[in-house]
Design a protein around this motif. Structure first.
Motif, PDB file in Angstrom:
ATOM      1  N   ARG A   1     -17.321 -26.960  -0.630  1.00 44.14           N
ATOM      2  CA  ARG A   1     -17.276 -25.627  -1.243  1.00 44.14           C
ATOM      3  C   ARG A   1     -15.848 -25.113  -1.323  1.00 44.14           C
ATOM      4  O   ARG A   1     -15.432 -24.524  -2.343  1.00 44.14           O
ATOM      5  N   GLN A   2     -15.066 -25.306  -0.259  1.00 45.52           N
ATOM      6  CA  GLN A   2     -13.695 -24.820  -0.248  1.00 45.52           C
ATOM      7  C   GLN A   2     -12.827 -25.580  -1.251  1.00 45.52           C
ATOM      8  O   GLN A   2     -11.998 -24.979  -1.941  1.00 45.52           O
ATOM      9  N   ARG A   3     -12.999 -26.880  -1.331  1.00 41.60           N
ATOM     10  CA  ARG A   3     -12.160 -27.701  -2.210  1.00 41.60           C
ATOM     11  C   ARG A   3     -12.515 -27.539  -3.676  1.00 41.60           C
ATOM     12  O   ARG A   3     -11.652 -27.676  -4.553  1.00 41.60           O
TER      13      ARG A   3
ATOM     14  N   ARG B   1     -13.567 -24.879  -5.235  1.00 41.63           N
ATOM     15  CA  ARG B   1     -13.322 -23.559  -5.815  1.00 41.63           C
ATOM     16  C   ARG B   1     -12.181 -23.539  -6.825  1.00 41.63           C
ATOM     17  O   ARG B   1     -12.351 -23.025  -7.937  1.00 41.63           O
ATOM     18  N   PRO B   2     -10.984 -24.063  -6.505  1.00 45.58           N
ATOM     19  CA  PRO B   2      -9.929 -24.048  -7.522  1.00 45.58           C
ATOM     20  C   PRO B   2     -10.272 -24.888  -8.744  1.00 45.58           C
ATOM     21  O   PRO B   2      -9.875 -24.547  -9.871  1.00 45.58           O
TER      22      PRO B   2
ATOM     23  N   LEU C   1     -13.362 -25.298  -9.923  1.00 41.84           N
ATOM     24  CA  LEU C   1     -14.313 -24.487 -10.676  1.00 41.84           C
ATOM     25  C   LEU C   1     -13.585 -23.358 -11.406  1.00 41.84           C
ATOM     26  O   LEU C   1     -13.919 -23.040 -12.555  1.00 41.84           O
ATOM     27  N   PHE C   2     -12.592 -22.768 -10.745  1.00 40.60           N
ATOM     28  CA  PHE C   2     -11.793 -21.725 -11.385  1.00 40.60           C
ATOM     29  C   PHE C   2     -11.114 -22.260 -12.642  1.00 40.60           C
ATOM     30  O   PHE C   2     -11.147 -21.622 -13.702  1.00 40.60           O
TER      31      PHE C   2
END
Length: 201
Positions: free
Chosen positions: A66-68, A70-71, A73-74
């Motif tokens: 989830r943390q990795r 995010r950018p 997906l952004f």
């Protein structure tokens, strides 16, 4: 010509990233007191927690993914707007600033050994995360330029819209596979290395 122009873009990203590192270094030196307290970044308390940490890779993996992601997906979402290319440059700069602050904090805390701690925290997942990030930045710029700036696009067209969508989809799937493998390494390999390295501090 397209290849040379793309190389120019990559060089620009590198310059922005390096400039971000310098800016992050300055910010950490000016405001180190806010981040380097007893409970701050790289404190002995946090290192002690890592030293005796037992990581359950299966439980840790969803959190890391989830943390990795995010950018990535952004970048995927913003690539559908006219701000996609600008967002890619901004993200490169922000990552540089974050890296500069992190490296500076480690060096302030532990001197040259701080660099060893940073390298241990990056290995081996960043051997895949960095290429995946560059690929995603390129994908973002490609998707944005083809939609909004086709006359200035530095990326080639692959026939009709269907073939173009297929090529971009396959590239995106490849990036996701690399990202997942990197997260697996971060959950199952990196904790072993980190717990060993932290013991020397």
């Amino acid at each position: 010509m397209l290849y040379q122009n793309k190389i120019g873009v990559y060089r620009m990203w590198l310059c922005i990233f390096v400039a971000g590192i310098f800016l992050g270094t300055i910010l950490m030196n000016l405001g180190g007191g806010l981040f380097l307290g007893d409970d701050g970044i790289f404190s002995m308390a946090s290192l002690n927690r890592i030293r005796y940490l037992k990581v359950d890779g299966a439980s840790f993996f969803p959190y890391v993914l989830r943390q990795r992601i995010r950018p990535f997906l952004f970048l995927f979402l913003v690539s559908t707007t006219s701000f996609g290319m600008a967002a890619a440059y901004i993200l490169v700069g922000w990552q540089g600033i974050a890296a500069g602050m992190l490296i500076t904090a480690a060096v302030i805390r532990f001197g040259i050994k701080g660099m060893l701690l940073i390298l241990a925290g990056m290995f081996p997942q960043y051997l895949l995360l960095i290429p995946a990030c560059v690929m995603m930045l390129s994908w973002c710029c490609q998707n944005c330029s083809l939609k909004y700036f086709p006359g200035k696009s530095l990326w080639p067209l692959y026939g009709n819209r269907r073939r173009q969508a297929l090529h971009q989809g396959m590239t995106l799937a490849w990036i996701l596979c690399v990202l997942v493998i990197a997260c697996i390494l971060e959950c199952y390999v990196n904790p072993i290395l980190m717990t060993d390295i932290v013991k020397i501090f």
